[in-house]
Motif scaffolding. Structure first.
Motif, PDB file in Angstrom:
ATOM      1  N   LEU A  61       0.805  -1.211   0.000  1.00 31.54           N
ATOM      2  CA  LEU A  61       0.000   0.000   0.000  1.00 31.54           C
ATOM      3  C   LEU A  61       0.843   1.267   0.000  1.00 31.54           C
ATOM      4  N   PHE A  62       1.906   1.290   0.794  1.00 29.65           N
ATOM      5  CA  PHE A  62       2.675   2.509   0.940  1.00 29.65           C
ATOM      6  C   PHE A  62       4.164   2.221   0.821  1.00 29.65           C
ATOM      7  N   PRO A  63       4.939   3.169   0.363  1.00 30.24           N
ATOM      8  CA  PRO A  63       6.390   2.994   0.339  1.00 30.24           C
ATOM      9  C   PRO A  63       6.922   2.776   1.747  1.00 30.24           C
ATOM     10  N   THR A  64       7.866   1.877   1.859  1.00 28.01           N
ATOM     11  CA  THR A  64       8.412   1.540   3.177  1.00 28.01           C
ATOM     12  C   THR A  64       9.421   2.576   3.634  1.00 28.01           C
ATOM     13  N   MET A  65       9.712   2.518   4.943  1.00 25.55           N
ATOM     14  CA  MET A  65      10.670   3.449   5.529  1.00 25.55           C
ATOM     15  C   MET A  65      12.094   3.031   5.238  1.00 25.55           C
ATOM     16  N   GLY A  66      12.294   1.788   4.883  1.00 17.80           N
ATOM     17  CA  GLY A  66      13.639   1.317   4.622  1.00 17.80           C
ATOM     18  C   GLY A  66      14.307   0.831   5.892  1.00 17.80           C
ATOM     19  N   GLU A  67      15.591   0.575   5.833  1.00 20.76           N
ATOM     20  CA  GLU A  67      16.335   0.083   6.992  1.00 20.76           C
ATOM     21  C   GLU A  67      16.474   1.183   8.033  1.00 20.76           C
ATOM     22  N   ARG A  68      16.540   0.747   9.259  1.00 18.30           N
ATOM     23  CA  ARG A  68      16.717   1.704  10.351  1.00 18.30           C
ATOM     24  C   ARG A  68      17.997   2.493  10.163  1.00 18.30           C
ATOM     25  N   GLY A  69      17.864   3.768  10.299  1.00 19.78           N
ATOM     26  CA  GLY A  69      19.029   4.624  10.198  1.00 19.78           C
ATOM     27  C   GLY A  69      19.244   5.186   8.826  1.00 19.78           C
ATOM     28  N   SER A  70      18.704   4.536   7.770  1.00 23.25           N
ATOM     29  CA  SER A  70      18.939   5.015   6.415  1.00 23.25           C
ATOM     30  C   SER A  70      17.965   6.101   6.036  1.00 23.25           C
ATOM     31  N   GLN A  71      16.671   5.894   6.392  1.00 21.40           N
ATOM     32  CA  GLN A  71      15.675   6.887   6.038  1.00 21.40           C
ATOM     33  C   GLN A  71      14.900   7.340   7.270  1.00 21.40           C
ATOM     34  N   VAL A  72      15.555   7.293   8.419  1.00 21.53           N
ATOM     35  CA  VAL A  72      14.848   7.621   9.646  1.00 21.53           C
ATOM     36  C   VAL A  72      14.420   9.079   9.688  1.00 21.53           C
ATOM     37  N   HIS A  73      15.094   9.930   8.965  1.00 24.37           N
ATOM     38  CA  HIS A  73      14.757  11.350   8.983  1.00 24.37           C
ATOM     39  C   HIS A  73      13.943  11.766   7.757  1.00 24.37           C
ATOM     40  N   THR A  74      13.581  10.821   6.868  1.00 24.07           N
ATOM     41  CA  THR A  74      12.858  11.203   5.659  1.00 24.07           C
ATOM     42  C   THR A  74      11.388  11.465   5.925  1.00 24.07           C
ATOM     43  N   LEU A  75      10.817  10.849   6.982  1.00 22.31           N
ATOM     44  CA  LEU A  75       9.415  11.068   7.276  1.00 22.31           C
ATOM     45  C   LEU A  75       9.260  12.390   8.024  1.00 22.31           C
ATOM     46  N   PRO A  76       8.512  13.329   7.491  1.00 28.54           N
ATOM     47  CA  PRO A  76       8.371  14.624   8.165  1.00 28.54           C
ATOM     48  C   PRO A  76       7.518  14.495   9.414  1.00 28.54           C
ATOM     49  N   GLU A  77       7.847  15.288  10.403  1.00 30.18           N
ATOM     50  CA  GLU A  77       7.068  15.330  11.628  1.00 30.18           C
ATOM     51  C   GLU A  77       5.976  16.375  11.494  1.00 30.18           C
ATOM     52  N   CYS A  78       4.993  16.272  12.380  1.00 30.38           N
ATOM     53  CA  CYS A  78       3.918  17.257  12.365  1.00 30.38           C
ATOM     54  C   CYS A  78       4.473  18.632  12.752  1.00 30.38           C
ATOM     55  N   PRO A  79       4.070  19.675  12.065  1.00 27.43           N
ATOM     56  CA  PRO A  79       4.582  21.015  12.400  1.00 27.43           C
ATOM     57  C   PRO A  79       4.088  21.469  13.755  1.00 27.43           C
ATOM     58  N   ALA A  80       4.826  22.411  14.316  1.00 26.23           N
ATOM     59  CA  ALA A  80       4.541  22.855  15.680  1.00 26.23           C
ATOM     60  C   ALA A  80       3.192  23.539  15.800  1.00 26.23           C
ATOM     61  N   ASN A  81       2.712  24.156  14.736  1.00 27.92           N
ATOM     62  CA  ASN A  81       1.476  24.925  14.851  1.00 27.92           C
ATOM     63  C   ASN A  81       0.218  24.058  14.830  1.00 27.92           C
ATOM     64  N   VAL A  82       0.346  22.741  14.543  1.00 28.25           N
ATOM     65  CA  VAL A  82      -0.847  21.896  14.505  1.00 28.25           C
ATOM     66  C   VAL A  82      -0.785  20.767  15.518  1.00 28.25           C
ATOM     67  N   GLN A  83       0.321  20.570  16.183  1.00 27.83           N
ATOM     68  CA  GLN A  83       0.412  19.473  17.150  1.00 27.83           C
ATOM     69  C   GLN A  83       0.087  19.989  18.542  1.00 27.83           C
ATOM     70  N   TRP A  84      -0.377  19.073  19.374  1.00 31.70           N
ATOM     71  CA  TRP A  84      -0.720  19.411  20.735  1.00 31.70           C
ATOM     72  C   TRP A  84       0.373  18.899  21.673  1.00 31.70           C
ATOM     73  N   SER A  85       0.418  19.436  22.830  1.00 30.14           N
ATOM     74  CA  SER A  85       1.450  19.067  23.795  1.00 30.14           C
ATOM     75  C   SER A  85       1.123  17.722  24.431  1.00 30.14           C
ATOM     76  N   ASN A  86       2.167  16.949  24.665  1.00 30.39           N
ATOM     77  CA  ASN A  86       1.967  15.671  25.345  1.00 30.39           C
ATOM     78  C   ASN A  86       1.465  15.854  26.775  1.00 30.39           C
ATOM     79  N   ASP A  87       1.763  17.019  27.352  1.00 27.21           N
ATOM     80  CA  ASP A  87       1.309  17.268  28.716  1.00 27.21           C
ATOM     81  C   ASP A  87      -0.206  17.417  28.768  1.00 27.21           C
ATOM     82  N   GLY A  88      -0.799  17.755  27.634  1.00 27.24           N
ATOM     83  CA  GLY A  88      -2.256  17.921  27.606  1.00 27.24           C
ATOM     84  C   GLY A  88      -3.001  16.612  27.507  1.00 27.24           C
ATOM     85  N   LEU A  89      -2.285  15.528  27.287  1.00 26.39           N
ATOM     86  CA  LEU A  89      -2.936  14.233  27.179  1.00 26.39           C
ATOM     87  C   LEU A  89      -3.308  13.705  28.553  1.00 26.39           C
ATOM     88  N   GLU A  90      -4.424  13.028  28.603  1.00 27.02           N
ATOM     89  CA  GLU A  90      -4.822  12.387  29.844  1.00 27.02           C
ATOM     90  C   GLU A  90      -4.011  11.101  30.024  1.00 27.02           C
TER      91      GLU A  90
END
Length: 1108
Positions: free
Chosen positions: A400-429
């Motif tokens: 279904l989806f392209p794989t991440m590849g081996e650990r360490g090779s493409q670990v930084h290719t997946l973008p993280e959620c931007p700061a303006n749309v993510q919520w703080s972990n402290d807000g989680l119950e």
């Protein structure tokens, strides 16, 4: 018994042909819903005048302006400052069809780019340069730097799909329009400079071409036109445009023009070298990028296989995408709907605006960057075909989806959620620790769920799938953890927490669930995203967390349960079901049922042994249970579990994802009962083994049990069969006629009576010979050529479908020949009846005057010359029409001549047969009656009046009458065969004739030389082979060409060549076979005449055998 089997075989084929034709026609005319939204606009079309020293001819050029206010055209043209885009309409299209694209482009420029989402982004394949281009990291503009100026050419609504000459004229005008547009910007720039007005931006260097239908091919033809300026066009977008061959490949010049343009494109991407092999220059089309968008299964006029760029454009310079797999579209649409479907038009508008580099104001110069933008804006994150999926059968995720590849090779290719749309972990119950293999989220509760990969992913269930309607980043986030808890800052980078939220693939969702009253529970919402991980993705990690965003309560009450997410660790082997071809065929009379018990895998994979593009199926999915025995509901609600409110509250609506090699992805939300067909191209000469299969992935709720049933849809199958194989059947009809003519020529060579066309077709169907030989030889040649050229063999379905097409062609030709023969028989009987009535009124004065006038007319020298040299006159008249007017007119003249010969021969045969039968039955009584007459004069006059039916060459003896009847029947059957062949050839030019008629009075030019030459050869066949004895010539054994020339072998070769033309989906090539037969007939005719002049007996003569 043999004749009975032959007749049963013929009746079966006729019934099959009628059944397929009626079911297919019904399936094609049945209305379909497309789900498209209308596009609204306020159009204004500004005419662009040609320079004073240039004549633009009958066509025109317009600039589109969106707005309800009136504007000054001249002032508006002076302010041109956008990026020029030229729209080219298709077959019978109008320049006004640009209005939807122009209106939405203007709104897109003013409103800015689409709202950013964080779903899985599409990536270029390695063949497309994906290894060198990071599409996910490609940043689209935050605002558009330059608007689009939409131009459109007015091609007078001409039918360019029917005539190659019209296509060439359209191409020449489009080249002129491109130059005129670029010059118009220069004129606007100079005009503002003379008026000392403000000048901003830069002059455009190229024009973007957007073509619909045949307009897309015209755009490609303009690129390789010798008069086009260099770098004037570098980007092309086509909508439902044929590229491989014409949709109606009937006219030779049309097919030749397509082949020539495609060959120029292939050469355009090759490095130019000199005779020494040294590189002279780079590829001529190295800067050109083209994308083809198809309408999918609902586009009956142009199939996706014809719109493919495979074999024409390298993968690094273009690709094809179906509208069903387009981001934010997901719909199949008809041929004209693709121009106004708002979902598609909006996406195309934003894509074209994104191509413009904000730094230069021009489209990106790098072809890979332009192709990457097309891919990112049009493709969805879900793979478009199984070619992009991982080959491992045990990895459902990588299918279904392209794989991440081996650990360490493409670990930084997946973008993280931007700061303006993510919520703080402290807000989680408080965190939840899931102990079951299935996890369920029913609301945005602000909790994080921990899943132990080692514990829950054991026993072969090492794949994870999540189906949800929560948006990534803003609604849900997913992480892979090497261990639980916070990690120290000095923890190795390749072992830190990895966010995989961006691997969520977006899919279309069905209608939103209804809420009966505020605060009450609603039905489960349809999923809008799917997330999958394989063992390679989770290797080295211990935990998977699903973090759901917190949502405040509404008026102190819990929020309505309109959010859902269901995840599961599963084994792909448990969720697979393969349906063999035999199983599918047996479902035509007995439904195939599949039961899914509760706690089944969410992802259930159905693999079909026959492509759904060839054999569509009706797939039904019904809820059998929802896990609660005592619901507490009233009996009337709890009784019908399928439609009960309880199951709808508990289980999310199923989703079906269908894949095909050609058509790509097709997503069906809210799936319960649907006839599934994909716009593939199976069972063709160019098909691969993979094209013979289709796959459907069902996303179903594991909390419910389901009962699935599968049946074949005969109506959809018949319509798909006609759409895919109509070109093949047309060419095979010619093969059937050539084989019938071969049978007639063989009968003449053997001294037997010439069989009728119906009898000849019937005899060629006898098993095992000659039917098996006529089928096996061409198909074997096709398989051998495929093996030698492509080093591959078509699938088994190619042989089956080709054989079925040949049998259907026989059925259609039996119907055609029977109807034409019946018409001739009725016409002959009517003429004999009328002629008898006229002769009875011989003494009427008016009749005698008419007879004297007609005899005077036929005694004229001109008329006598025409009658004596009818073949020469017909050939000259028909050839003149073919060369100077239109090929169809000349061929119809030839057909009329055949019809006259058939009618005359049949009338003579009927009259002689009637006279012979009368003589045999009443000869003795007739002689006795004559002896009792008072004078001899009455007897002689009666003889003369009755003999006038047959002419001077007819003898009164019964034996000579029988021989004359046989001769005339042989002549009729021979001419009827020629008439059938040449009438089919004339009908091939009828679409071109309709396009020519539309252009009458507009200064159209002469027909193409190729069409004229081929049709003249067809005319030679009809005029040089008027009698059955013109099928044989024997050379002296002492000559170099010692041996025999027989039309039997020529017809056989022509039939096999026509068969191969049908397999190649190129019916226009049958004209090459007919031209060869015509030239051979001319040679044979010349040799026979020379033989007669020298008194040599090299022409086979025979004494006609009588029929009993």
């Amino acid at each position: 018994m043999k004749n009975l089997r032959d007749r049963c075989r013929v009746v079966t084929l006729v019934i099959l042909a009628i059944l397929v034709g009626l079911l297919g026609f019904y399936g094609l005319v049945k209305p379909v819903s497309n789900g498209c939204d209308m596009t609204y606009m306020y159009p204004t079309y500004i005419p662009i005048s040609a320079p004073q020293n240039v004549s633009s001819g009958k066509y025109g050029l317009y600039l589109y302006h969106e707005g309800w206010k009136k504007i000054d055209f001249a002032d508006h043209l002076k302010k041109l400052n956008g990026m020029p885009v030229l729209f080219i309409p298709g077959n019978g299209g109008s320049y006004k069809q640009v209005r939807s694209l122009g209106a939405e482009s203007d709104r897109a420029y003013q409103g800015g780019p689409l709202e950013r989402t964080f779903y899985q982004e599409a990536s270029l394949t390695p063949e497309e340069g994906g290894l060198d281009m990071d599409v996910a990291g490609l940043q689209l503009p935050s605002q558009y730097s330059r608007r689009l100026d939409w131009f459109a050419v007015d091609l007078e609504g001409e039918h360019s799909a029917m005539d190659g000459q019209i296509l060439e004229e359209h191409t020449e005008y489009v080249v002129y329009a491109i130059h005129r547009i670029l010059d118009l910007y220069k004129e606007s720039w100079d005009a503002r400079a003379r008026e000392h007005a403000a000048i901003s931006g830069i002059l455009p260097k190229s024009v973007i071409l957007v073509g619909h239908s045949m307009g897309g091919f015209v755009a490609r033809a303009a690129i390789v036109h010798p008069h086009l300026r260099k770098s004037a066009v570098e980007t092309i977008l086509t909508l439902s445009s044929p590229h491989q061959s014409p949709p109606l490949a009937l006219q030779p010049s049309l097919g030749h023009y397509f082949a020539r343009v495609n060959e120029e494109w292939r050469k355009g991407y090759e490095v130019q070298t000199n005779q020494a092999g040294r590189q002279v220059s780079g590829p001529a089309l190295s800067k050109v990028v083209i994308v083809s968008i198809t309408g999918g299964i609902n586009d009956y006029q142009v199939r996706s296989k014809l719109e493919s760029l495979e074999g024409i454009v390298p993968s690094a310079h273009g690709f094809m995408i179906t509208s069903t797999s387009m981001k934010n579209v997901w719909l199949s649409m008809e041929h004209q709907v693709i121009l106004w479907c708002n979902q598609l038009v909006v996406q195309v508008s934003h894509t074209l605006l994104s191509l413009i580099d904000s730094k230069t104001g021009q489209p990106y110069d790098d072809t890979r960057k332009r192709l990457a933008i097309f891919s990112k804006m049009l493709r969805s994150g879900v793979a478009q075909s199984f070619d992009q999926m991982k080959q491992s059968q045990t990895s459902m995720q990588s299918s279904l989806f392209p794989t991440m590849g081996e650990r360490g090779s493409q670990v930084h290719t997946l973008p993280e959620c931007p700061a303006n749309v993510q919520w703080s972990n402290d807000g989680l119950e408080r965190d939840l620790y899931i102990q079951t293999k299935t996890v369920t989220v029913l609301a945005m509760d602000g909790r994080r769920r921990w899943l132990d990969i080692q514990k829950l992913g054991s026993d072969g269930r090492n794949h994870f799938v999540l189906v949800t309607n929560l948006a990534p980043c803003s609604g849900v986030r997913l992480h892979l953890w090497p261990e639980r808890g916070k990690l120290p800052l000095d923890f190795p980078v390749d072992k830190r927490v990895q966010e995989v939220t961006s691997k969520m693939g977006h899919i279309p969702s069905g209608p939103a669930p209804r809420q009966i009253e505020p605060g009450s529970q609603t039905e489960q919402p349809p999923p809008s995203a799917v997330f999958m991980l394989g063992p390679e993705d989770m290797r080295g990690f211990r935990f998977l967390t699903i973090s759901v965003a917190p949502r405040p309560s509404i008026s102190g009450r819990p929020p309505p349960a309109a959010s859902m997410a269901v995840g599961q660790f599963f084994d792909p082997e448990e969720g697979q079901k393969k349906l063999s071809p035999l199983t599918l065929l047996s479902s035509s009379y007995s439904q195939k049922e599949i039961f899914l018990k509760e706690d089944h895998p969410i992802a259930f994979n159905l693999s079909f042994g026959i492509s759904l593009g060839l054999l569509p199926v009706t797939l039904s999915l019904k809820t059998a249970g929802c896990g609660i025995k005592d619901s507490g509901l009233p009996v009337e609600e709890a009784g019908d579990t399928e439609n009960s409110r309880l199951c709808k509250l508990r289980c999310f609506p199923p989703v079906a994802l269908a894949w095909d090699v050609t058509a790509g992805l097709h997503v069906i939300p809210n799936f319960y009962t649907e006839t599934i067909a994909v716009d593939s191209a199976p069972a063709l000469w160019s098909s691969t083994q993979e094209s013979d299969k289709s796959t459907i992935l069902l996303l179903v709720d594991p909390h419910c049990s389901y009962k699935s049933s599968i049946t074949i849809s005969f109506t959809a199958a018949a319509s798909r069969f006609l759409l895919l194989n109509s070109s093949q059947i047309i060419a095979l009809c010619f093969a059937v006629i050539f084989f019938a003519l071969m049978c007639q020529a063989h009968a003449w060579d053997l001294g037997s009576p010439i069989p009728s066309m119906l009898r000849a077709v019937q005899s060629n169907l006898r098993m095992p010979f000659p039917a098996l030989l006529l089928i096996v030889v061409p198909i074997s040649v096709a398989l051998l050529l495929s093996l030698l050229i492509d080093q591959s063999v078509p699938p088994l379905s190619f042989i089956v479908i080709s054989t079925l097409c040949y049998l259907l062609a026989n059925g259609f030709m039996i119907i055609f020949v029977s109807i034409s023969q019946l018409v001739f028989y009725v016409a002959a009987v009517v003429q004999i009846f009328v002629k008898t009535r006229w002769q009875l009124g011989e003494r009427v004065k008016l009749f005698r005057q008419f007879t004297s006038l007609s005899s005077g007319f036929f005694s004229l020298k001109v008329v006598r010359f025409v009658a004596a040299n009818s073949s020469l006159v017909i050939a000259m008249v028909a050839s003149t029409l073919v060369c100077l007017v239109h090929p169809a007119l000349g061929l119809f003249i030839l057909v009329l001549r055949h019809a006259f010969c058939c009618h005359s021969a049949l009338c003579s045969s009927f009259t002689a047969s009637f006279r012979s039968r009368t003589q045999r039955m009443d000869f003795s009584e007739y002689e006795k009656d004559v002896s009792d007459r008072p004078t001899q004069f009455s007897v002689d006059s009666d003889h003369k009046s009755r003999d006038s039916f047959l002419g001077d060459n007819y003898s009164s003896s019964p034996e000579s009458a029988g021989s004359f009847v046989d001769t005339q029947l042989d002549f009729f059957h021979h001419q009827h065969g020629l008439l059938t062949l040449h009438l089919l050839a004339a009908l091939m030019f009828v679409p071109s004739l309709a396009a020519w008629w539309q252009r009458v009075g507009t200064g159209q030019s002469f027909p193409w030389l190729l069409d004229s030459v081929l049709c003249i050869c067809v005319i030679l066949h009809g005029t040089c082979n008027p009698k059955p004895d013109s099928t044989f010539f024997s050379f002296p054994s002492s000559s170099i060409l010692g041996g025999e020339l027989r039309m039997y072998y020529i017809y056989q070769f022509a039939g096999c060549y026509s068969f191969l033309s049908g397999l190649a989906l190129a019916p226009y090539r049958v004209f090459y076979a007919m031209a060869m037969v015509g030239l051979f007939s001319l040679v044979l005719n010349v040799l026979q005449k020379r033989s007669r002049e020298k008194g040599e007996a090299h022409v086979k003569r025979r004494k006609h055998s009588h029929r009993h």
